[in-house]
Design a protein around this motif. Sequence first.
Motif, PDB file in Angstrom:
ATOM      1  N   PHE A 108      13.535  12.347  -1.248  1.00 37.74           N
ATOM      2  CA  PHE A 108      14.115  11.107  -1.793  1.00 37.74           C
ATOM      3  C   PHE A 108      14.420  11.273  -3.278  1.00 37.74           C
ATOM      4  N   ARG A 109      13.511  11.894  -3.997  1.00 34.12           N
ATOM      5  CA  ARG A 109      13.730  12.084  -5.440  1.00 34.12           C
ATOM      6  C   ARG A 109      14.886  13.049  -5.682  1.00 34.12           C
ATOM      7  N   ASP A 110      15.108  14.002  -4.762  1.00 34.56           N
ATOM      8  CA  ASP A 110      16.322  14.830  -4.840  1.00 34.56           C
ATOM      9  C   ASP A 110      17.551  13.950  -4.657  1.00 34.56           C
ATOM     10  N   ASP A 133       2.752  12.401 -13.149  1.00 31.42           N
ATOM     11  CA  ASP A 133       2.954  12.027 -11.754  1.00 31.42           C
ATOM     12  C   ASP A 133       2.829  10.511 -11.669  1.00 31.42           C
ATOM     13  N   LYS A 134       2.759   9.982 -10.439  1.00 35.49           N
ATOM     14  CA  LYS A 134       2.748   8.528 -10.292  1.00 35.49           C
ATOM     15  C   LYS A 134       1.359   8.000  -9.925  1.00 35.49           C
ATOM     16  N   LYS A 135       0.343   8.821 -10.202  1.00 36.83           N
ATOM     17  CA  LYS A 135      -0.996   8.476  -9.713  1.00 36.83           C
ATOM     18  C   LYS A 135      -1.669   7.320 -10.444  1.00 36.83           C
ATOM     19  N   THR A 166      13.237   3.693   8.449  1.00 34.34           N
ATOM     20  CA  THR A 166      13.357   5.102   8.844  1.00 34.34           C
ATOM     21  C   THR A 166      14.793   5.596   8.715  1.00 34.34           C
ATOM     22  N   TYR A 167      14.929   6.807   8.204  1.00 39.95           N
ATOM     23  CA  TYR A 167      16.243   7.450   8.121  1.00 39.95           C
ATOM     24  C   TYR A 167      16.746   7.845   9.506  1.00 39.95           C
ATOM     25  N   PHE A 168      15.872   7.780  10.495  1.00 42.67           N
ATOM     26  CA  PHE A 168      16.253   8.112  11.872  1.00 42.67           C
ATOM     27  C   PHE A 168      16.751   6.885  12.642  1.00 42.67           C
ATOM     28  N   VAL A 173       3.341  -0.537   4.358  1.00 42.70           N
ATOM     29  CA  VAL A 173       2.513   0.646   4.123  1.00 42.70           C
ATOM     30  C   VAL A 173       3.459   1.841   4.037  1.00 42.70           C
ATOM     31  N   LYS A 174       3.184   2.753   3.117  1.00 38.81           N
ATOM     32  CA  LYS A 174       4.093   3.877   2.890  1.00 38.81           C
ATOM     33  C   LYS A 174       3.331   5.048   2.309  1.00 38.81           C
ATOM     34  N   PRO A 175       3.543   6.277   2.767  1.00 37.01           N
ATOM     35  CA  PRO A 175       4.300   6.689   3.949  1.00 37.01           C
ATOM     36  C   PRO A 175       3.697   6.126   5.242  1.00 37.01           C
ATOM     37  N   ALA A 194       0.867  -1.182   0.000  1.00 32.04           N
ATOM     38  CA  ALA A 194       0.000   0.000   0.000  1.00 32.04           C
ATOM     39  C   ALA A 194       0.898   1.225   0.000  1.00 32.04           C
ATOM     40  N   LYS A 195       1.291   1.595  -1.199  1.00 33.02           N
ATOM     41  CA  LYS A 195       2.160   2.771  -1.363  1.00 33.02           C
ATOM     42  C   LYS A 195       1.344   3.875  -2.019  1.00 33.02           C
ATOM     43  N   TYR A 196       1.262   4.980  -1.319  1.00 31.61           N
ATOM     44  CA  TYR A 196       0.401   6.075  -1.763  1.00 31.61           C
ATOM     45  C   TYR A 196       1.168   7.084  -2.616  1.00 31.61           C
TER      46      TYR A 196
HETATM   47  C1  PBG Z   1      10.958   4.500  -5.874  1.00 30.58           C
HETATM   48  C2  PBG Z   1      10.864   4.778  -4.431  1.00 30.58           C
HETATM   49  C3  PBG Z   1      10.478   5.981  -3.861  1.00 30.58           C
HETATM   50  C4  PBG Z   1      10.651   5.852  -2.504  1.00 30.58           C
HETATM   51  C5  PBG Z   1      11.121   4.563  -2.259  1.00 30.58           C
HETATM   52  N1  PBG Z   1      11.246   3.906  -3.464  1.00 30.58           N
HETATM   53  C6  PBG Z   1      10.048   7.246  -4.486  1.00 30.58           C
HETATM   54  C7  PBG Z   1       8.867   7.268  -5.358  1.00 30.58           C
HETATM   55  O1  PBG Z   1       8.041   6.353  -5.379  1.00 30.58           O
HETATM   56  O2  PBG Z   1       8.756   8.248  -6.103  1.00 30.58           O
HETATM   57  C8  PBG Z   1      10.390   6.947  -1.514  1.00 30.58           C
HETATM   58  C9  PBG Z   1      11.133   6.881  -0.231  1.00 30.58           C
HETATM   59  C10 PBG Z   1      11.189   8.137   0.528  1.00 30.58           C
HETATM   60  O3  PBG Z   1      10.587   9.170   0.175  1.00 30.58           O
HETATM   61  O4  PBG Z   1      11.881   8.123   1.549  1.00 30.58           O
HETATM   62  N2  PBG Z   1      10.241   3.472  -6.375  1.00 30.58           N
END
Ligand code: PBG
Length: 322
Positions: A203-205, A215-217, A311-313, A246-248, A193-195
Amino acid sequence: MFHRPRILRNSNSIREMVSETRLQPSNFILPLFVEEGTQIKTAIPSMPGTYRWSLDLLEKELESILNLGIRSVLLFAKVPDNLKEDTCREALNPDGLLPRAIRFAKEKFPELVVMSDIALDPYSPYGHDGLVKNGRIINDETVIALAQMSLVHAQAGADFVAPSDMMDGRIIAIRNELEKNQLTETGILSYSAKYASCLYGPFRDALDSAPGFGDKKTYQMNPANRREAIKEVQADIQEGADIIMVKPAGYYLDIIREVKNSVSIPLAAYQVSGEYAMIKASAARGWLNENEAILESLLAIKRAGADLIATYFAKEACNLLE
Ligand code: PBG
């Protein structure tokens, strides 16, 4: 008055005794970015405190991660522009950066659980997770590529492949490909479940992988939907996922709980780059206490039902928990 709930909050000792949720280093998965070269530790401006590592410097970093009690890393590669092609060919290169990073990590630290990102966006000039034809993201050809990419990572020694692309049917395709090649010990952590979230910006940076058009919609989920998350998760479990995600995480605690109540396999949640950046930015201004914000955000994700938290933390949190 028959109840005095404050009795159970009276001292730190009592609070600890009756705490319903506990964070542990073994709950964390640390996402790590790698890049080509030597002696490179590139700061990522929108993710202060996070870096892209060249493989030679990665060894020390992995050592410190393991010393903190973290068991697992999730690897992402920054792909140079000249290797980004419509076919995303580099994603299947057994000597590409990510397979080399996996081999390196497993050779140096066999006990480290190495997970690797499966998606085409860092390899695509369009920055999309799938192959592009006539301005559309095409599902089934992408799934074939993702299964091959998973095989390459599994052969390099990945403990888990982690498809983050949200194409239909990729889990069963990956499982079949692994089975066909007798890679029966490689797990699949599925981003089920990735939104389609604004929170992936930093991350994209970091990977220079922002979508070049649109977009990725059409593949990531609509943030308005909850029932659909259950459908995605159940499909992935039937297709053979070992861990679902699940993400975010922080904006989607209701989804985490709902999924938790409906499945019996481990559930991960990804506290993404934008969640990290929001805490870092407000802490830098003195508007939030950084340490408290880190621990509370992670505790909330765990309480909602996540068994594992990417987590980056992770390192900071382990230091704080000590
Ligand atoms: C790419 C991917 C993304 C993230 C993890 N794998 C970015 C996206 O879907 O555009 C995001 C991770 C993050 O923001 O920390 N498939």
